[in-house]
Design a protein around this motif. Structure first.
Motif, short mmCIF file in Angstrom:
data_model
loop_
_atom_site.label_atom_id
_atom_site.label_comp_id
_atom_site.label_asym_id
_atom_site.label_seq_id
_atom_site.Cartn_x
_atom_site.Cartn_y
_atom_site.Cartn_z
N GLY A 109 25.53 57.76 54.47
CA GLY A 109 25.75 59.14 54.89
C GLY A 109 26.88 59.82 54.14
O GLY A 109 27.57 60.69 54.69
N ALA A 110 27.07 59.45 52.88
CA ALA A 110 28.15 60.03 52.08
C ALA A 110 27.69 61.31 51.40
O ALA A 110 26.52 61.44 51.04
CB ALA A 110 28.61 59.03 51.01
N PRO A 111 28.62 62.26 51.19
CA PRO A 111 28.27 63.47 50.44
C PRO A 111 27.90 63.11 49.00
O PRO A 111 28.44 62.15 48.44
CB PRO A 111 29.53 64.33 50.50
N MET A 112 26.99 63.90 48.43
CA MET A 112 26.54 63.63 47.06
C MET A 112 26.63 64.89 46.22
O MET A 112 26.30 65.97 46.70
CB MET A 112 25.11 63.12 47.06
N SER A 113 27.06 64.73 44.99
CA SER A 113 27.08 65.81 44.00
C SER A 113 27.34 65.16 42.64
O SER A 113 27.21 63.94 42.50
CB SER A 113 28.16 66.84 44.33
N LYS A 114 27.74 65.95 41.65
CA LYS A 114 28.08 65.39 40.34
C LYS A 114 29.39 64.61 40.41
O LYS A 114 29.68 63.80 39.55
CB LYS A 114 28.23 66.51 39.31
N ARG A 115 30.18 64.89 41.42
CA ARG A 115 31.50 64.28 41.55
C ARG A 115 31.56 63.50 42.87
O ARG A 115 31.30 64.05 43.94
CB ARG A 115 32.54 65.38 41.54
N ILE A 116 31.90 62.23 42.80
CA ILE A 116 31.94 61.35 43.97
C ILE A 116 33.39 60.97 44.25
O ILE A 116 34.12 60.56 43.35
CB ILE A 116 31.12 60.06 43.72
N ASP A 117 33.81 61.11 45.50
CA ASP A 117 35.14 60.69 45.94
C ASP A 117 34.98 59.44 46.79
O ASP A 117 34.54 59.51 47.94
CB ASP A 117 35.81 61.82 46.73
N LEU A 118 35.33 58.28 46.23
CA LEU A 118 35.16 57.02 46.94
C LEU A 118 35.96 56.97 48.23
O LEU A 118 35.56 56.27 49.18
CB LEU A 118 35.56 55.84 46.04
N HIS B 76 20.50 56.61 40.43
CA HIS B 76 19.52 56.49 41.50
C HIS B 76 19.98 55.48 42.55
O HIS B 76 19.89 55.74 43.76
CB HIS B 76 18.14 56.09 40.95
N ARG B 77 20.48 54.33 42.13
CA ARG B 77 20.99 53.33 43.08
C ARG B 77 22.16 53.90 43.88
O ARG B 77 22.28 53.68 45.08
CB ARG B 77 21.39 52.04 42.36
N LEU B 78 23.03 54.66 43.22
CA LEU B 78 24.16 55.29 43.89
C LEU B 78 23.66 56.32 44.91
O LEU B 78 24.21 56.43 46.01
CB LEU B 78 25.10 55.93 42.87
N ARG B 79 22.62 57.06 44.56
CA ARG B 79 22.03 58.01 45.50
C ARG B 79 21.52 57.30 46.74
O ARG B 79 21.79 57.71 47.88
CB ARG B 79 20.88 58.78 44.83
N LYS B 80 20.75 56.21 46.55
CA LYS B 80 20.19 55.47 47.68
C LYS B 80 21.31 54.88 48.55
O LYS B 80 21.23 54.93 49.78
CB LYS B 80 19.25 54.36 47.20
#
Length: 149
Positions: free
Chosen positions: A109-118, A99-103
């Motif tokens: 304005g980063a894309p969100m899914s099950k896989r995150i590319d830093l 949840h914190r990562l989502r916020k």
């Protein structure tokens, strides 16, 4: 002689342990931190790290606040060329961390899914709220909040 803010090593096989600074470190003072307030900032780097104490994964995000965004009464010599401020985001696969990562992702304005590319975070903009804390007796900046730019 080295330019200010640069360290030079004496180039001699017998003196590899000698480091020369532009000024005597006995006279070094802690720079004044940026005043507490909101600043526009951009992400300069984001890397996955592991806590040495707990072994948990986190993202170390370095935001840059440009010197043209400093308050008029802030001495640019405290942070010439812009100020880098670190922000930590937990990467544990549990409900609170997700949840914190989502916020955070929404705020930058980063894309969100099950896989995150830093690496996709680099260059993104946000508003960061700077507060002060004390580390080893020195007042320094800390990001307390990240919002949409």
């Amino acid at each position: 002689m080295a330019k200010k803010d640069q360290v030079s090593l004496v180039d001699d096989d017998e003196t590899d342990s000698i480091i020369e600074f532009s000024e005597n470190i006995a006279d070094a003072e802690a720079p004044e931190p940026l005043p507490e307030r909101e600043y526009p900032a951009s992400i300069e780097s984001a890397s996955r790290e592991t806590s040495l104490t707990k072994g948990t994964k986190y993202a170390k995000v370095i935001f840059r606040i440009n010197e043209e965004d400093y308050p008029a009464d802030f001495d640019v010599n405290n942070a010439p060329g812009g100020k880098k401020v670190q922000h930590i985001i937990g990467l544990t696969d549990d409900a609170p961390s997700r949840h914190r990562l989502r916020k955070f992702s929404e705020a930058i304005g980063a894309p969100m899914s099950k896989r995150i590319d830093l690496s996709q975070w680099v260059g993104l903009q946000a508003k960061v709220t700077i507060k002060h804390d004390t580390y080893e007796g020195v007042k320094r900046e800390k990001i307390s909040k990240v919002d949409l730019a």
